[in-house]
Design a protein around this motif. Structure first.
Motif, PDB file in Angstrom:
ATOM      1  N   VAL A 141       0.840  -1.202   0.000  1.00 49.18           N
ATOM      2  CA  VAL A 141       0.000   0.000   0.000  1.00 49.18           C
ATOM      3  C   VAL A 141       0.873   1.251   0.000  1.00 49.18           C
ATOM      4  CG1 VAL A 141      -1.638   1.339   1.372  1.00 49.18           C
ATOM      5  CG2 VAL A 141      -1.990  -1.125   1.055  1.00 49.18           C
ATOM      6  N   THR A 142       1.919   1.249   0.809  1.00 49.39           N
ATOM      7  CA  THR A 142       2.839   2.398   0.854  1.00 49.39           C
ATOM      8  C   THR A 142       3.467   2.655  -0.517  1.00 49.39           C
ATOM      9  OG1 THR A 142       3.339   1.959   3.181  1.00 49.39           O
ATOM     10  CG2 THR A 142       4.909   3.310   1.973  1.00 49.39           C
ATOM     11  N   ALA A 143       3.707   1.557  -1.260  1.00 49.54           N
ATOM     12  CA  ALA A 143       4.288   1.677  -2.606  1.00 49.54           C
ATOM     13  C   ALA A 143       3.225   1.907  -3.676  1.00 49.54           C
ATOM     14  CB  ALA A 143       5.088   0.423  -2.931  1.00 49.54           C
ATOM     15  N   SER A 144       1.989   2.197  -3.241  1.00 54.41           N
ATOM     16  CA  SER A 144       0.864   2.448  -4.163  1.00 54.41           C
ATOM     17  C   SER A 144       0.527   1.245  -5.028  1.00 54.41           C
ATOM     18  CB  SER A 144       1.147   3.676  -5.044  1.00 54.41           C
ATOM     19  OG  SER A 144       1.343   4.827  -4.253  1.00 54.41           O
ATOM     20  N   ARG A 145       0.821   0.057  -4.550  1.00 55.02           N
ATOM     21  CA  ARG A 145       0.460  -1.164  -5.278  1.00 55.02           C
ATOM     22  C   ARG A 145      -0.806  -1.739  -4.629  1.00 55.02           C
ATOM     23  NH1 ARG A 145       6.034  -4.458  -6.312  1.00 55.02           N
ATOM     24  NH2 ARG A 145       4.469  -5.957  -7.082  1.00 55.02           N
ATOM     25  N   MET A 146      -1.878  -0.977  -4.768  1.00 54.93           N
ATOM     26  CA  MET A 146      -3.113  -1.297  -4.076  1.00 54.93           C
ATOM     27  C   MET A 146      -3.718  -2.616  -4.546  1.00 54.93           C
ATOM     28  SD  MET A 146      -3.078   1.343  -2.182  1.00 54.93           S
ATOM     29  CE  MET A 146      -4.660   1.303  -1.366  1.00 54.93           C
ATOM     30  N   GLU A 147      -3.638  -2.873  -5.847  1.00 56.35           N
ATOM     31  CA  GLU A 147      -4.233  -4.089  -6.394  1.00 56.35           C
ATOM     32  C   GLU A 147      -3.539  -5.334  -5.832  1.00 56.35           C
ATOM     33  OE1 GLU A 147      -5.139  -6.165 -10.744  1.00 56.35           O
ATOM     34  OE2 GLU A 147      -4.558  -4.041 -10.628  1.00 56.35           O
ATOM     35  N   ASP A 148      -2.196  -5.279  -5.754  1.00 55.30           N
ATOM     36  CA  ASP A 148      -1.451  -6.410  -5.208  1.00 55.30           C
ATOM     37  C   ASP A 148      -1.767  -6.604  -3.719  1.00 55.30           C
ATOM     38  OD1 ASP A 148      -0.173  -7.095  -7.572  1.00 55.30           O
ATOM     39  OD2 ASP A 148       1.504  -5.732  -7.209  1.00 55.30           O
ATOM     40  N   ALA A 149      -1.863  -5.478  -3.003  1.00 63.06           N
ATOM     41  CA  ALA A 149      -2.178  -5.560  -1.572  1.00 63.06           C
ATOM     42  C   ALA A 149      -3.555  -6.175  -1.364  1.00 63.06           C
ATOM     43  CB  ALA A 149      -2.115  -4.167  -0.938  1.00 63.06           C
ATOM     44  N   ALA A 150      -4.521  -5.726  -2.164  1.00 64.68           N
ATOM     45  CA  ALA A 150      -5.879  -6.253  -2.039  1.00 64.68           C
ATOM     46  C   ALA A 150      -5.923  -7.743  -2.361  1.00 64.68           C
ATOM     47  CB  ALA A 150      -6.823  -5.485  -2.959  1.00 64.68           C
ATOM     48  N   LYS A 151      -5.079  -8.170  -3.302  1.00 65.85           N
ATOM     49  CA  LYS A 151      -5.046  -9.589  -3.671  1.00 65.85           C
ATOM     50  C   LYS A 151      -4.542 -10.445  -2.504  1.00 65.85           C
ATOM     51  CE  LYS A 151      -5.400 -12.992  -6.635  1.00 65.85           C
ATOM     52  NZ  LYS A 151      -6.736 -13.451  -7.082  1.00 65.85           N
ATOM     53  N   VAL A 152      -3.524  -9.951  -1.798  1.00 65.34           N
ATOM     54  CA  VAL A 152      -3.009 -10.691  -0.638  1.00 65.34           C
ATOM     55  C   VAL A 152      -4.087 -10.811   0.433  1.00 65.34           C
ATOM     56  CG1 VAL A 152      -1.319 -10.680   1.237  1.00 65.34           C
ATOM     57  CG2 VAL A 152      -0.600 -10.053  -1.077  1.00 65.34           C
ATOM     58  N   VAL A 153      -4.790  -9.707   0.687  1.00 68.23           N
ATOM     59  CA  VAL A 153      -5.857  -9.723   1.686  1.00 68.23           C
ATOM     60  C   VAL A 153      -6.965 -10.692   1.270  1.00 68.23           C
ATOM     61  CG1 VAL A 153      -7.660  -8.349   2.786  1.00 68.23           C
ATOM     62  CG2 VAL A 153      -5.375  -7.385   2.502  1.00 68.23           C
ATOM     63  N   GLU A 154      -7.347 -10.631   0.008  1.00 68.56           N
ATOM     64  CA  GLU A 154      -8.414 -11.507  -0.489  1.00 68.56           C
ATOM     65  C   GLU A 154      -8.026 -12.987  -0.340  1.00 68.56           C
ATOM     66  OE1 GLU A 154     -10.722 -12.579  -4.691  1.00 68.56           O
ATOM     67  OE2 GLU A 154      -9.232 -10.966  -4.630  1.00 68.56           O
ATOM     68  N   LEU A 155      -6.787 -13.318  -0.732  1.00 65.34           N
ATOM     69  CA  LEU A 155      -6.332 -14.708  -0.614  1.00 65.34           C
ATOM     70  C   LEU A 155      -6.243 -15.124   0.858  1.00 65.34           C
ATOM     71  CD1 LEU A 155      -3.546 -14.812  -3.358  1.00 65.34           C
ATOM     72  CD2 LEU A 155      -5.728 -16.044  -3.384  1.00 65.34           C
ATOM     73  N   GLY A 156      -5.837 -14.168   1.707  1.00 59.94           N
ATOM     74  CA  GLY A 156      -5.792 -14.469   3.134  1.00 59.94           C
ATOM     75  C   GLY A 156      -7.163 -14.808   3.683  1.00 59.94           C
ATOM     76  N   TRP A 157      -8.170 -14.026   3.290  1.00 60.61           N
ATOM     77  CA  TRP A 157      -9.534 -14.311   3.749  1.00 60.61           C
ATOM     78  C   TRP A 157     -10.011 -15.667   3.245  1.00 60.61           C
ATOM     79  CZ3 TRP A 157     -12.165  -8.889   2.619  1.00 60.61           C
ATOM     80  CH2 TRP A 157     -11.657  -7.963   3.529  1.00 60.61           C
ATOM     81  N   LYS A 158      -9.682 -15.975   1.995  1.00 63.96           N
ATOM     82  CA  LYS A 158     -10.085 -17.275   1.442  1.00 63.96           C
ATOM     83  C   LYS A 158      -9.404 -18.429   2.167  1.00 63.96           C
ATOM     84  CE  LYS A 158     -11.290 -15.822  -3.277  1.00 63.96           C
ATOM     85  NZ  LYS A 158     -10.930 -15.919  -4.714  1.00 63.96           N
ATOM     86  N   ASN A 159      -8.261 -18.138   2.775  1.00 66.41           N
ATOM     87  CA  ASN A 159      -7.532 -19.162   3.525  1.00 66.41           C
ATOM     88  C   ASN A 159      -7.792 -19.055   5.025  1.00 66.41           C
ATOM     89  OD1 ASN A 159      -5.389 -20.863   1.784  1.00 66.41           O
ATOM     90  ND2 ASN A 159      -5.688 -18.865   0.836  1.00 66.41           N
ATOM     91  N   ASN A 160      -8.941 -18.428   5.370  1.00 64.28           N
ATOM     92  CA  ASN A 160      -9.442 -18.432   6.748  1.00 64.28           C
ATOM     93  C   ASN A 160      -8.639 -17.581   7.730  1.00 64.28           C
ATOM     94  OD1 ASN A 160     -11.656 -20.497   6.389  1.00 64.28           O
ATOM     95  ND2 ASN A 160      -9.885 -21.724   5.782  1.00 64.28           N
ATOM     96  N   TYR A 161      -7.930 -16.570   7.226  1.00 62.83           N
ATOM     97  CA  TYR A 161      -7.335 -15.599   8.140  1.00 62.83           C
ATOM     98  C   TYR A 161      -8.426 -14.632   8.595  1.00 62.83           C
ATOM     99  CZ  TYR A 161      -2.554 -17.122   7.324  1.00 62.83           C
ATOM    100  OH  TYR A 161      -1.405 -17.866   7.295  1.00 62.83           O
ATOM    101  N   PRO A 162      -8.434 -14.246   9.868  1.00 64.59           N
ATOM    102  CA  PRO A 162      -9.515 -13.390  10.382  1.00 64.59           C
ATOM    103  C   PRO A 162      -9.534 -12.023   9.706  1.00 64.59           C
ATOM    104  CG  PRO A 162      -8.225 -14.365  12.164  1.00 64.59           C
ATOM    105  CD  PRO A 162      -7.473 -14.634  10.912  1.00 64.59           C
ATOM    106  N   ARG A 163     -10.712 -11.596   9.292  1.00 64.87           N
ATOM    107  CA  ARG A 163     -10.857 -10.302   8.606  1.00 64.87           C
ATOM    108  C   ARG A 163     -10.552  -9.132   9.532  1.00 64.87           C
ATOM    109  NH1 ARG A 163     -14.900 -10.401   3.802  1.00 64.87           N
ATOM    110  NH2 ARG A 163     -14.789 -12.577   3.162  1.00 64.87           N
ATOM    111  N   ARG A 164     -10.758  -9.320  10.817  1.00 65.32           N
ATOM    112  CA  ARG A 164     -10.501  -8.200  11.741  1.00 65.32           C
ATOM    113  C   ARG A 164      -9.004  -7.980  11.943  1.00 65.32           C
ATOM    114  NH1 ARG A 164      -9.057  -8.985  16.903  1.00 65.32           N
ATOM    115  NH2 ARG A 164      -8.879 -11.124  17.662  1.00 65.32           N
ATOM    116  N   ILE A 165      -8.182  -8.958  11.523  1.00 66.70           N
ATOM    117  CA  ILE A 165      -6.738  -8.848  11.715  1.00 66.70           C
ATOM    118  C   ILE A 165      -6.020  -8.553  10.406  1.00 66.70           C
ATOM    119  CG2 ILE A 165      -4.671 -10.091  12.471  1.00 66.70           C
ATOM    120  CD1 ILE A 165      -6.382 -11.600  14.446  1.00 66.70           C
TER     121      ILE A 165
END
Length: 440
Positions: free
Chosen positions: A384-408
């Protein structure tokens, strides 16, 4: 001549059997239906199988629901109902551990007591392993007085070395060393069925190795041998870890000599302790030499061995060497694990190698490797700091799909300059939270 006479007889026999076979064939146009098992028998065999599959499916759904339950009261009531109704539930060790850990985290020791008390009526018909598990669960929740009371109230057949060791482990986990020592002395004296084993002594030894003065730990080996209990490889590996973790390389050398005198062959865990000690002392080249010796002469290094050296390279700012070692894991017949990424990724992110960090994230998700949330969150924040928002969002999305807590694991709210604002609470991720999201 005999042969020529036998030929017509064989021909006649063939005709007789052929005609007999043809004579029992049904008339053309009316094929014989295939034989089937009697309907009643077939039904009697399939109904239990169907019921067993249904019961297993229902139980799996109940367990899954309890693993995801966040309401402490519902968790307690659901747990008690399931353990009372389904005998097979009581063999699901993981749901017991997750429930106790979560309730302890919520400060609900009353809930822990309720679900363990609900299991006690089953002790008479259960194994000593079940009894030992209840004691250890109290230890996990730091409720050692309850663990001790559970042991003392056990049916006579369950007051054994196994349940005794479970109580010792509970004291050790809670850091109650005085109570541990007292139990070790008093319980075998009053219970003839409890005879301290090598495992019992190893529990004591592990606790002693957490103390800066390791002389008592060394004395324990002599005490074991005096009592007729032979120290094993775990005994000496525990000592090696204790000395190396305290930076006592000279004392560790004495342990190696003791192993040699007793013909105890060191294994990879023995050498990993030494690697850890060398790395902690900053003796990286000695650690490299030791690893090379292991590769050549054995025991074969495992992933932990390479992780120690990856951590050393990262600590010394030698990122390329750390990356090369990581890339060569498969070639060395090892697979990256949680410790690998915990050692490597913070260093990669700090160096600004975000493409490499992103590649590691994808590998983590593809291998279903459970790293701590904060490791992934650091990558997200850096992207996000490097303005690579799409890549950051992809990591978050994959994390959620792999059962990482959304609040964290989540996207930061804002960025100012090169600093992420309103950072997530990834550092609040606990081992219990990580565990409860494994193998959903």
């Amino acid at each position: 001549m005999a042969t020529s006479a036998a030929a017509p007889r064989a021909h006649r026999l063939s005709r007789i059997f052929s005609s007999t076979a043809r004579s029992v064939q049904p008339p053309k146009g009316k094929p014989t239906p295939p034989k089937e098992a009697p309907a009643a028998v077939a039904g009697a065999e399939s109904i239990p199988r169907r019921k067993e599959r249904k019961d297993r499916k229902d139980l799996n759904n109940i367990v899954k629901g309890l693993l995801l339950e966040r309401n402490p009261d519902k968790l307690v009531s659901g747990f008690i109902a399931a353990s009372s109704k389904h005998p097979r539930f009581r063999s699901r060790h993981r749901v017991y551990g997750v429930a106790v850990s979560r309730l302890a985290k919520f400060g609900r020791h009353d809930g822990v007591e309720a679900i363990i008390d609900a299991q006690k009526p089953f002790l008479e018909t259960s194994t000593e392993g079940f009894a030992a598990r209840l004691i250890r669960l109290y230890g996990h929740a730091s409720m050692v007085s309850h663990a001790a009371a559970t042991f003392h109230d056990l049916p006579p057949q369950h007051k054994s070395t196994m349940t005794f060791n479970a109580l010792l482990s509970s004291y050790a986990e809670a850091g109650e060393f005085d109570a541990l020592a007292a139990a070790f002395k008093e319980i075998p004296a009053s219970n003839p069925s409890v005879v301290p084993s090598v495992h019992s002594y190893n529990i004591i030894l592990h606790a002693l190795c957490n103390k800066p003065d390791l002389s008592a730990a060394l004395d324990t080996v002599a005490l074991m041998e005096k009592c007729g209990v032979l120290p094993d490889l775990i005994t000496f590996n525990t000592l090696l870890n204790g000395f190396y973790n305290h930076g006592r390389l000279d004392g560790a050398g004495k342990v190696w000599e003791m192993m040699k005198e007793r013909n105890i062959v060191p294994d990879v865990k023995s050498y990993n302790a030494k690697l850890r000690g060398l790395v902690a002392e900053g003796r990286i080249e000695d650690a490299v030499a030791l690893l090379e010796t292991m590769e050549k002469d054995g025991p074969r290094p495992d992933t932990v061995s390479y992780n120690e050296l990856i951590r050393a390279y990262c600590k010394d700012g030698r990122l390329e060497e750390a990356k090369n070692l990581y890339e060569d894991l498969a070639k060395n017949a090892c697979a990256s694990n949680r410790g690998t990424y915990h050692a490597l990724m913070p260093c990669v992110v700090k160096a600004g190698e975000l493409d490499y960090a992103l590649k590691c994230c994808y590998e983590i998700f593809s291998k279903k490797c459970r790293v701590d949330c904060f490791v992934l969150q650091e990558v997200v924040n850096a992207l996000v700091t490097a303005s690579r928002m799409e890549d950051a969002a992809k990591v978050v999305e994959l994390g959620w799909k792999n059962n990482y807590p959304r609040r964290i694991l989540k996207m930061p709210c804002a960025v100012e300059g090169d600093k992420v604002l309103e950072e997530t609470d990834g550092e609040d991720s606990t081992p219990e939270e990580q565990e409860e999201h494994e193998n959903p």
